[in-house]
Design a protein around this motif. Structure first.
Motif, PDB file in Angstrom:
ATOM      1  N   GLN A   7       0.832  -1.194   0.000  1.00  0.00           N
ATOM      2  CA  GLN A   7       0.000   0.000   0.000  1.00  0.00           C
ATOM      3  C   GLN A   7       0.869   1.248   0.000  1.00  0.00           C
ATOM      4  N   THR A   8       0.428   2.237  -0.694  1.00  0.00           N
ATOM      5  CA  THR A   8       1.117   3.521  -0.715  1.00  0.00           C
ATOM      6  C   THR A   8       0.273   4.539   0.047  1.00  0.00           C
ATOM      7  N   LEU A   9       0.780   4.954   1.208  1.00  0.00           N
ATOM      8  CA  LEU A   9       0.027   5.865   2.066  1.00  0.00           C
ATOM      9  C   LEU A   9       0.197   7.295   1.575  1.00  0.00           C
ATOM     10  N   ILE A  10      -0.905   8.035   1.542  1.00  0.00           N
ATOM     11  CA  ILE A  10      -0.859   9.418   1.073  1.00  0.00           C
ATOM     12  C   ILE A  10      -0.397  10.329   2.206  1.00  0.00           C
ATOM     13  N   PRO A  11       0.407  11.358   1.898  1.00  0.00           N
ATOM     14  CA  PRO A  11       0.977  12.206   2.946  1.00  0.00           C
ATOM     15  C   PRO A  11       0.038  13.315   3.422  1.00  0.00           C
ATOM     16  N   HIS A  12      -0.997  13.614   2.632  1.00  0.00           N
ATOM     17  CA  HIS A  12      -1.905  14.691   3.015  1.00  0.00           C
ATOM     18  C   HIS A  12      -3.228  14.511   2.274  1.00  0.00           C
ATOM     19  N   PHE A  13      -4.200  15.331   2.635  1.00  0.00           N
ATOM     20  CA  PHE A  13      -5.500  15.306   1.968  1.00  0.00           C
ATOM     21  C   PHE A  13      -5.661  16.560   1.115  1.00  0.00           C
ATOM     22  N   ILE A  14      -6.648  16.503   0.225  1.00  0.00           N
ATOM     23  CA  ILE A  14      -7.014  17.669  -0.582  1.00  0.00           C
ATOM     24  C   ILE A  14      -8.511  17.905  -0.406  1.00  0.00           C
ATOM     25  N   LEU A  15      -8.879  19.034   0.166  1.00  0.00           N
ATOM     26  CA  LEU A  15     -10.281  19.390   0.337  1.00  0.00           C
ATOM     27  C   LEU A  15     -10.816  19.977  -0.967  1.00  0.00           C
ATOM     28  N   LEU A  16     -11.857  19.392  -1.496  1.00  0.00           N
ATOM     29  CA  LEU A  16     -12.414  19.878  -2.765  1.00  0.00           C
ATOM     30  C   LEU A  16     -13.217  21.160  -2.581  1.00  0.00           C
ATOM     31  N   GLY A  17     -13.617  21.437  -1.349  1.00  0.00           N
ATOM     32  CA  GLY A  17     -14.230  22.729  -1.050  1.00  0.00           C
ATOM     33  C   GLY A  17     -15.733  22.772  -1.269  1.00  0.00           C
ATOM     34  N   ILE A  93      -4.364  19.889   2.804  1.00  0.00           N
ATOM     35  CA  ILE A  93      -4.336  19.960   4.264  1.00  0.00           C
ATOM     36  C   ILE A  93      -3.572  18.748   4.787  1.00  0.00           C
ATOM     37  N   SER A  94      -2.637  18.960   5.687  1.00  0.00           N
ATOM     38  CA  SER A  94      -1.810  17.878   6.217  1.00  0.00           C
ATOM     39  C   SER A  94      -2.621  16.998   7.163  1.00  0.00           C
ATOM     40  N   PHE A  95      -2.088  15.814   7.457  1.00  0.00           N
ATOM     41  CA  PHE A  95      -2.746  14.920   8.395  1.00  0.00           C
ATOM     42  C   PHE A  95      -2.924  15.595   9.748  1.00  0.00           C
ATOM     43  N   CYS A  98      -5.600  18.276   9.599  1.00  0.00           N
ATOM     44  CA  CYS A  98      -6.898  17.622   9.466  1.00  0.00           C
ATOM     45  C   CYS A  98      -7.358  17.075  10.820  1.00  0.00           C
ATOM     46  N   GLY A  99      -6.423  16.448  11.533  1.00  0.00           N
ATOM     47  CA  GLY A  99      -6.745  15.920  12.857  1.00  0.00           C
ATOM     48  C   GLY A  99      -7.134  17.019  13.830  1.00  0.00           C
ATOM     49  N   LEU A 100      -6.405  18.148  13.784  1.00  0.00           N
ATOM     50  CA  LEU A 100      -6.726  19.271  14.665  1.00  0.00           C
ATOM     51  C   LEU A 100      -8.083  19.866  14.328  1.00  0.00           C
ATOM     52  N   GLN A 101      -8.395  19.925  13.025  1.00  0.00           N
ATOM     53  CA  GLN A 101      -9.697  20.465  12.631  1.00  0.00           C
ATOM     54  C   GLN A 101     -10.821  19.564  13.131  1.00  0.00           C
ATOM     55  N   ASP A 176     -14.167  14.990  -0.555  1.00  0.00           N
ATOM     56  CA  ASP A 176     -15.210  15.749  -1.235  1.00  0.00           C
ATOM     57  C   ASP A 176     -16.061  16.501  -0.208  1.00  0.00           C
ATOM     58  N   HIS A 177     -15.409  17.483   0.411  1.00  0.00           N
ATOM     59  CA  HIS A 177     -16.057  18.270   1.459  1.00  0.00           C
ATOM     60  C   HIS A 177     -15.289  19.576   1.606  1.00  0.00           C
ATOM     61  N   PHE A 178     -15.823  20.505   2.446  1.00  0.00           N
ATOM     62  CA  PHE A 178     -15.118  21.766   2.637  1.00  0.00           C
ATOM     63  C   PHE A 178     -14.337  21.808   3.941  1.00  0.00           C
ATOM     64  N   PHE A 179     -14.400  20.722   4.737  1.00  0.00           N
ATOM     65  CA  PHE A 179     -13.540  20.582   5.911  1.00  0.00           C
ATOM     66  C   PHE A 179     -13.423  19.100   6.239  1.00  0.00           C
ATOM     67  N   CYS A 180     -12.544  18.767   7.174  1.00  0.00           N
ATOM     68  CA  CYS A 180     -12.302  17.359   7.508  1.00  0.00           C
ATOM     69  C   CYS A 180     -13.412  16.833   8.414  1.00  0.00           C
TER      70      CYS A 180
END
Length: 310
Positions: A7-17, A93-95, A98-101, A176-180
């Motif tokens: 598995q290739t783990l992704i380093p961050h997320f992308i919020l589509l807004g 947005i970094s992991f 995202c966790g803090l949010q 596919d959201h505007f926040f985590c």
């Protein structure tokens, strides 16, 4: 990318807004930002009025000042991020962020759930047992209720934030959201999340239904007490006192229950965004207006404050 086994783990997320850069969405974004600035001003003004006017130093306004502070923090957790992603055309947005949010958002969401329940109980005591109101709702009891709200919210936020980011995320980076929001993040996990989703559902039931049960029971008792009043003026005053709180509860709990307690298989990303916007932005923006415009004491305090200004 970080590889773990196959598995290739992704380093961050992308919020589509929430918005794209179409003319219509630019218009909606402008409305949201104007409402955000108005809400910030109205919320700060509400807190100021409650603290400087001695006529507003009662348990009801004590709770309202804390609700205003929570609304202010909730708006500051969500809206600036939306604005930054929209204006800079990027939603990375970094992991950690995202966790803090998730932590801040769910803590504040839980805080408001329990605080709204305590506010309903306060109205019940004030209307059903006015002679013992000052004893039952003493300053010490009010502080315990506020501290309990923060404690319950923080525990819920910590549990969900820690467990959500413990899962491996190795497929799409796009949320596919505007926040985590937890359900949206779950969709990207490349592991079985069914057990945690059940635990998350239980947490939501405790955080949403337990306070909502207190609110429902309080207003049922209030309704009985009001119907037993002989004075039409007394009934009208009681309904006016509770109507603002009932409006806020209906908007806040209705949207939150749809998101966190409805079957996720029937949810669409567009529906989730619209519903989430209600309890993360719309309700906090309208709360100070709902409480102030329908409250003669608050408007009176505002007039006195304006008269003091040179």
């Amino acid at each position: 990318m970080v590889s773990v086994g196959k598995q290739t783990l992704i380093p961050h997320f992308i919020l589509l807004g929430l918005f794209t850069h179409s003319p219509l969405h630019l218009f909606f974004f402008s409305i949201i930002m104007v409402m955000f600035l108005v809400a910030l001003s109205a919320t700060e003004l509400m807190i100021l009025l409650i603290n400087v006017d001695s006529h507003l130093h009662s348990p009801m306004y004590f709770f309202l000042s804390w609700l205003s502070l929570m609304d202010l923090m909730l708006l500051s957790t969500i809206v600036p991020r939306i604005a930054m992603d929209f204006l800079l055309s990027g939603g990375t947005i970094s992991f950690t962020d995202c966790g803090l949010q998730i932590l801040f958002f769910l803590t504040l969401l839980g805080d408001e759930c329990f605080l709204l329940a305590f506010m309903a109980y306060d109205r019940y005591v004030a209307i059903s047992n006015p002679l013992r109101y000052s004893v039952v709702m003493s300053r010490r009891v009010c502080w315990i209720m506020v501290a309990g709200s923060w404690l319950f919210g923080l525990v819920d936020g910590l549990i969900q934030a820690v467990f959500t980011l413990r899962f491996p995320y190795c497929s799409s980076q796009e949320i596919d959201h505007f926040f985590c929001e937890v359900p949206a993040v779950f969709r990207l996990a490349c592991a079985d999340t069914s057990l945690y989703e059940t635990m998350n559902y239980v947490c939501c039931i405790l955080t949403l239904l337990l306070p909502f049960s207190v609110i429902s029971a309080s207003y049922l008792r209030i309704l009985v007490a009001v119907l037993c009043m002989r004075s039409a003026e007394g009934r009208q005053k009681a309904f006016a006192t509770c109507s603002s709180h009932m409006a806020v509860v209906s908007l806040f709990y209705g949207a939150a229950m749809i998101t966190y307690m409805g079957p996720q298989t029937y949810h669409s990303s567009k529906q989730d965004k619209v519903v989430s916007a209600f309890y993360t932005m719309i309700t906090p923006m309208f709360n100070p207006l709902i409480y102030s415009l329908r409250n003669k004491e608050v408007t009176g305090a505002l007039r006195k404050l304006l008269r003091r200004c040179p």
